[in-house]
Design an enzyme around this catalytic site. Structure first.
Site, mmCIF file in Angstrom:
data_model
loop_
_atom_site.group_PDB
_atom_site.id
_atom_site.type_symbol
_atom_site.label_atom_id
_atom_site.label_comp_id
_atom_site.label_asym_id
_atom_site.label_seq_id
_atom_site.Cartn_x
_atom_site.Cartn_y
_atom_site.Cartn_z
ATOM 1 N N CYS A 95 42.902 33.303 44.488
ATOM 2 C CA CYS A 95 43.683 32.531 45.451
ATOM 3 C C CYS A 95 44.443 33.468 46.385
ATOM 4 O O CYS A 95 45.160 34.360 45.924
ATOM 5 C CB CYS A 95 44.651 31.609 44.730
ATOM 6 S SG CYS A 95 45.646 30.603 45.859
ATOM 7 N N LYS A 134 38.029 33.784 37.560
ATOM 8 C CA LYS A 134 37.523 33.415 38.886
ATOM 9 C C LYS A 134 38.098 34.396 39.897
ATOM 10 O O LYS A 134 39.309 34.564 39.986
ATOM 11 C CB LYS A 134 37.923 31.986 39.252
ATOM 12 C CG LYS A 134 37.285 31.480 40.549
ATOM 13 C CD LYS A 134 37.587 30.004 40.768
ATOM 14 C CE LYS A 134 36.768 29.450 41.930
ATOM 15 N NZ LYS A 134 37.160 30.005 43.244
#
Length: 331
Positions: A95, A134
């Protein structure tokens, strides 16, 4: 855990993939892996856990995505997630938001691969469910050939069960979070090359994938595909996941059937004080391209936000759609 378990998933998306969204998505596919929004370790350890972590059992398999960098806090939060019944813990190293960077988690951790590995190792010691990561292929001026390999080697050695790779860089200096979703060029081949070097590690590809046809093409090179905005903005696509990717029948034949099936959940949530709009905001793309879709969206937008709005608002909205056309679109 078999590769098949990672074959298709819906990406964790801030402000989107909450519990109501996941219940809705689960009605369209039994096999997709679902993810929470990213939750910080601090919020989980010190916040209202039931509000943050509570979920409906129908959502499973569902993974909890964590944001954090302190190995002890990650281990504690992972253990709490496992106790709540989550099927996987996923660490966010992708992110690019300013808030994430300031908190030393998300994509900025690509610059600290040893710390990421320490976090994975701590979570693996703390839980018995899979721990996954991720990430991006790199950040800012990093060379993706080097950065992704270094991060991957570290987390795999630490015990990571799978790696989800968003196939573009994150530019933490110069681009906004929104721009980071589109402007950095996609490099799917970089993810393919990573998979070729790691035949025994599940590698899932993410980023810019807009259809199941594209997903199938990627599956010739990697073990799994993760859809984000395409799955959320046009959720009818999920009706085709089980037939096309798993060779199994879809849970329901049409979106009308899905909305009939979701009604008991909506009624139950309304009875607990949940506002209708908190649930129906996830439905606006359900009939994309179908006659009556605009009227459906408008009816929900105008009436779903009203105080005391009930399930009848959704029923009336669905009635505005040409269901026969919707059936052919979803088929």
């Amino acid at each position: 855990m078999k590769y098949q378990d990672y074959r298709f998933s819906v990406a964790p998306m801030m402000d989107w993939t909450d519990r109501h969204c996941r219940v809705f998505h689960r009605l369209m596919t039994r096999r997709a892996r679902l993810y929470t929004e990213m939750l910080t370790t601090g919020a989980i350890i010190h916040g209202d856990r039931m509000r943050l972590l509570g979920f409906d059992q129908s959502e499973r398999p569902v993974a909890l995505q964590l944001g954090g960098s302190d190995p002890r806090d990650l281990a504690t939060a992972a253990r709490i997630g496992e106790d709540f019944g989550y099927d996987e813990i996923n660490l966010n190293v992708g992110c690019p938001s300013d808030r994430v960077k300031d908190g030393r988690f998300g994509a900025c951790l690509m610059a600290e691969p040893a710390l990421v590995a320490d976090g994975v190792a701590a979570m693996k010691r703390a839980v018995n469910i899979p721990v996954t990561v991720k990430c991006r292929i790199g950040i800012d001026d990093q060379d993706p050939e080097v950065a992704l390999d270094v991060l991957t080697r570290g987390v795999v050695a630490a015990g990571a069960d799978a790696l989800v790779v968003h196939a573009r860089k994150a530019w933490l200096n110069g681009l906004s979070p929104k721009e980071n979703r589109d402007i950095p060029p996609l490099d799917y081949n970089r993810v393919y090359r990573l998979k070729a070097t790691l035949p025994d590690v599940p590698i899932i590809i993410n980023g810019g994938i807009g259809s199941l046809a594209e997903a199938k093409a990627h599956l010739a090179h990697v073990d799994g595909v993760m859809l984000g905005r395409a799955a959320y903005q046009e959720p009818w696509r999920l009706l085709n996941v089980d037939p096309e990717l798993f060779g199994e029948a879809a849970p329901y034949a049409t979106m009308k059937d899905v909305f009939e099936a979701v009604m008991p959940y909506i009624e139950n949530q309304l009875g607990q004080g949940t506002r209708l709009h908190s649930m129906t905001r996830h439905f606006v793309g359900a009939f994309h391209g179908v006659p009556g879709a605009r009227a459906f969206r408008r009816h929900l937008a105008e009436n779903g936000v009203r105080q005391g709005a009930g399930a009848n608002v959704l029923c009336d909205a669905v009635a505005l759609v040409d269901i026969s056309a919707a059936s052919s679109i979803a088929a």
